[in-house]
Design an enzyme around this catalytic site. Structure first.
Site, PDB file in Angstrom:
ATOM      1  N   ASP A  68       0.819  -1.236   0.040  1.00  0.00           N
ATOM      2  CA  ASP A  68       0.039  -0.108  -0.139  1.00  0.00           C
ATOM      3  C   ASP A  68       0.975   1.189  -0.005  1.00  0.00           C
ATOM      4  O   ASP A  68       2.065   1.295   0.271  1.00  0.00           O
ATOM      5  CB  ASP A  68      -1.023  -0.118   1.069  1.00  0.00           C
ATOM      6  CG  ASP A  68      -0.401  -0.119   2.744  1.00  0.00           C
ATOM      7  OD1 ASP A  68       0.593  -0.807   2.533  1.00  0.00           O
ATOM      8  OD2 ASP A  68      -0.742   0.488   3.370  1.00  0.00           O
ATOM      9  N   GLU A 133       0.214  -0.880   5.802  1.00  0.00           N
ATOM     10  CA  GLU A 133       1.077  -0.408   6.772  1.00  0.00           C
ATOM     11  C   GLU A 133       0.840   1.114   7.074  1.00  0.00           C
ATOM     12  O   GLU A 133       1.238   1.435   7.952  1.00  0.00           O
ATOM     13  CB  GLU A 133       2.320  -0.629   6.210  1.00  0.00           C
ATOM     14  CG  GLU A 133       3.478  -0.469   6.972  1.00  0.00           C
ATOM     15  CD  GLU A 133       4.290   0.797   7.147  1.00  0.00           C
ATOM     16  OE1 GLU A 133       4.946   1.110   8.029  1.00  0.00           O
ATOM     17  OE2 GLU A 133       3.935   1.833   6.221  1.00  0.00           O
TER      18      GLU A 133
HETATM   19 ZN   LIG Z   1       6.803   2.300   4.159  1.00  0.00          ZN
END
Ligand SMILES: [Zn+2]
Length: 377
Positions: A68, A133
């Site tokens: 992501d 994340e």
């Molecule tokens: Zn990163």
């Protein structure tokens, strides 16, 4: 075009704004399965994750990372569209180019090169990849680690591919991170007319000396790898907006970045003590978003440092600076964990980019580190 650059471009072309993966992981999985990895897709909630492993024996060497990316910001302010990988003046532009699709591509090509050279390598190679994340990080790495821990699957060496280099590829490796502990403090007073202070209780006046004491406190002195623990106020709010009203309460938001010389519990205890000596009436809510961790110099830092020196000619400096990363979750099951990736100067910015000349060397460094730690059986 080199194979790592080509794969980095294919990953950037997928608009995987957190927590969406947009097919990045399947692209990686196809390549990994082709060289003998067993892949376990682990979807939690709306989040795609996978765990891939080649080999059954130990030691286990793991590459970890995220597909992501952060949102682009205003499209008109990009010099080329953020999801159209574009090379200009030796730089590859695109959202996620540095954080961290170049690293993901380098993980895959490093594995391909290593497996071609050492098909019967010692131990196991693994990848732990998430698409959560950059966002809330609740259905990503933390959940995969829980699942691995539950079945006793441990990691000996882990490289998280976060962009850690500062000026040139290889100048900085992170061998730990500070902990992060936030507090939201509400100090109670009594609202009243500013002309009749004897009938009110001013929470700003009450908290001010306590804040001064907190700001002047030495929490620890850090250690060889960590700077001293720091306490900072991020927001203070009080008052109705009127100039003739003593406010009824004052809100203070603060955050600790702390070294392993302190624990979250000990820091909380000392904050309560200081507030109580000032006789305040208050409520205090805590959020612990990461424990500190450290990997002292050992086999992994030595192998990676040698590989960096051999491929890029740089001397890697070990550092624990910067914000939190998924390393905080993985360290729970990993004996030695470091973070290493390309230059981080443009991450999360408009016109994010990575030096094209650094992409192949990055893959070579990862592959050489594998060779050193999982030699041919
Ligand atoms: Zn990163």
């Amino acid at each position: 075009m080199s194979d790592t650059l080509q794969l980095a471009c294919e990953l950037i072309r997928r608009d995987s704004v957190t927590p969406r993966d947009q097919g990045c992981q399947e692209l990686m999985i196809d390549r990994l399965e082709a060289i003998g990895f067993r892949v376990e897709r682990m979807r939690f909630g709306e989040v795609d994750n996978f765990w891939a492993r080649r080999g059954d024996a130990g030691p286990v060497f793991c590459f970890a990372g995220h597909t992501d990316v952060v949102p682009t910001g205003p499209l008109t302010q990009w010099d080329s569209p953020p999801f159209e990988p574009t090379v200009r003046n030796g730089l590859l532009y695109g959202r996620g180019a540095a954080d961290m699709k170049a690293s993901l591509a380098a993980f895959v090509t490093a594995c391909e090169r290593f497996v071609a050279k050492c098909p019967d390598h010692a131990g196991s190679i693994a990848l732990l990849i998430t698409s959560d994340e950059e966002g809330v990080a609740t259905d990503g790495t933390v959940k995969v680690v829980e699942a691995l821990a539950a079945r006793g699957e441990l990691i000996d060496y882990c490289i998280v591919g976060e962009p850690t280099s500062e000026q040139v590829l290889g100048d900085t490796v992170k061998n730990g991170r500070r902990g992060s502990l936030s507090g939201h403090l509400v100090v109670h007073g009594i609202q009243g007319h500013i002309a009749y202070p004897q009938l009110a209780k001013n929470p700003i006046h009450l908290i001010a000396p306590a804040l001064a004491e907190l700001a002047a406190t030495e929490w620890d002195q850090g250690n060889a790898y960590f700077p001293p623990t720091s306490w900072q106020v991020s927001n203070i709010q009080a008052g109705t907006g009127a100039t003739n009203v003593i406010p009824g309460h004052c809100d203070v938001h603060f955050n600790f970045r702390f070294s392993p010389e302190c624990t979250a519990e000990a820091l909380k205890e000392r904050v309560y003590q200081i507030l109580d000596t000032h006789g305040l009436s208050y409520e205090l809510h805590w959020l612990l978003s990461g424990q500190p961790f450290l990997t002292p110099p050992g086999d992994l830092t030595a192998a990676l440092g040698d590989a960096i020196h051999y491929v890029a000619g740089a001397e890697a400096n070990l550092s624990t600076s910067g914000g939190t990363s998924d390393g905080r979750f993985i360290k729970r099951i990993a004996r030695e964990l470091v973070e290493f990736g390309p230059v981080n100067a443009t991450i999360h910015k408009l016109n994010e980019c990575v030096d094209v000349e650094a992409i192949e060397p990055l893959a070579d460094i990862y592959a050489l580190t594998l060779e050193k730690l999982l030699p041919a059986a």
